[in-house]
Design an enzyme around this catalytic site. Structure first.
Site, short mmCIF file in Angstrom:
data_model
loop_
_atom_site.label_atom_id
_atom_site.label_comp_id
_atom_site.label_asym_id
_atom_site.label_seq_id
_atom_site.Cartn_x
_atom_site.Cartn_y
_atom_site.Cartn_z
N SER A 103 0.80 -1.23 0.00
CA SER A 103 0.00 0.00 0.00
C SER A 103 0.83 1.28 0.00
O SER A 103 0.30 2.36 -0.24
CB SER A 103 -0.93 0.01 1.21
OG SER A 103 -0.19 0.10 2.41
N LYS A 144 0.79 4.35 6.71
CA LYS A 144 0.12 5.31 5.83
C LYS A 144 0.83 6.66 5.91
O LYS A 144 1.62 6.92 6.80
CB LYS A 144 -1.35 5.49 6.24
CG LYS A 144 -2.15 4.19 6.29
CD LYS A 144 -2.27 3.51 4.93
CE LYS A 144 -2.98 2.16 5.06
NZ LYS A 144 -2.98 1.42 3.77
#
Length: 232
Positions: A103, A144
């Site tokens: 990700s 993230k």
């Protein structure tokens, strides 16, 4: 015997004998005369003096050892101190993590190792663009990038992220228009939360689906990837 006297004697026994059945000559003499003390204060003073005596006795024994043995003892002590300090640093300050998914590509690839700061960010605060490790369900962790801080208004226009009416410069994206395109619902980041996105927008599950992340869920801030020289 009062608890103060028991504690003072116990401290003296540990100092004199450690894990051995019998300590040095001076230490055993001090310990043998502990029973002659009267009152708690005198017992504490006697125990403290005994600890100093034992320390001096041990220093004399060490100085009497051959040079090689003294060096070996100092090296072992230094290694133990360094190991203890390393464990404390790893637990509370710096640590190494491994990227669990794709990700954050290309910034962090699957199985990349990276160094994280587990304490400093709590003093300096987080900034837009920081990469953070977030607590996930069941003890899992998510990595993230912080796009919005509390109070920021985040929206997406024509596949690009805008923050407070200004397009966000994102040079860290893969560089493929199909993978870089970002769609999101307009939102204002609430107090105590962060708007986070993965760099690889096609595969990342982040604030677009789950809403802003709680600041309390931030475990660490990523400092740098740890890659071998010459690795792509």
């Amino acid at each position: 015997m009062s608890w103060v006297r028991r504690l003072a004697r116990g401290m003296l026994v540990v100092a004199v004998r450690g894990r051995r059945e019998r300590g040095g000559e001076w230490g055993e003499a001090v310990l043998a005369e502990f029973g002659e003390t009267r009152g708690d204060l005198e017992a504490v003073r006697w125990a403290a003096g005994g600890v100093r005596t034992v320390w001096r006795e041990r220093r004399r024994r060490v100085r009497a050892l051959p040079l090689y043995d003294r060096i070996a003892r100092h090296a072992l002590t230094g290694a133990l101190v360094a190991a203890g300090a390393g464990l404390l640093v790893n637990q509370f300050v710096l640590s190494v993590r491994m990227m669990p998914s794709g990700s954050m590509e290309p910034t962090l690839r699957v199985s990349d190792r990276f160094l994280v700061d587990k304490a400093g960010f709590r003093l300096t605060g987080l900034h837009r663009g920081d990469i953070v490790v977030l607590a996930g369900p069941g003890g899992s962790e998510r990595v993230k990038r912080v796009i919005g801080l509390p109070g920021d208004h985040i929206e997406c226009r024509a596949g690009h992220v805008w923050r407070d009416g200004v397009a966000v410069d994102e040079p860290y994206l893969p560089g493929n228009p199909a993978e870089d395109r970002t769609e999101c619902a307009p939102t204002t980041v609430p107090p105590g939360h962060l708007f986070v996105l993965g760099d690889h927008r096609v595969v990342s599950t982040d604030s677009r689906q789950d809403g802003p992340a709680r600041e309390d869920d931030v475990l660490a801030r990523v400092l740098t990837p740890l890659r071998l020289a010459g690795a792509g």
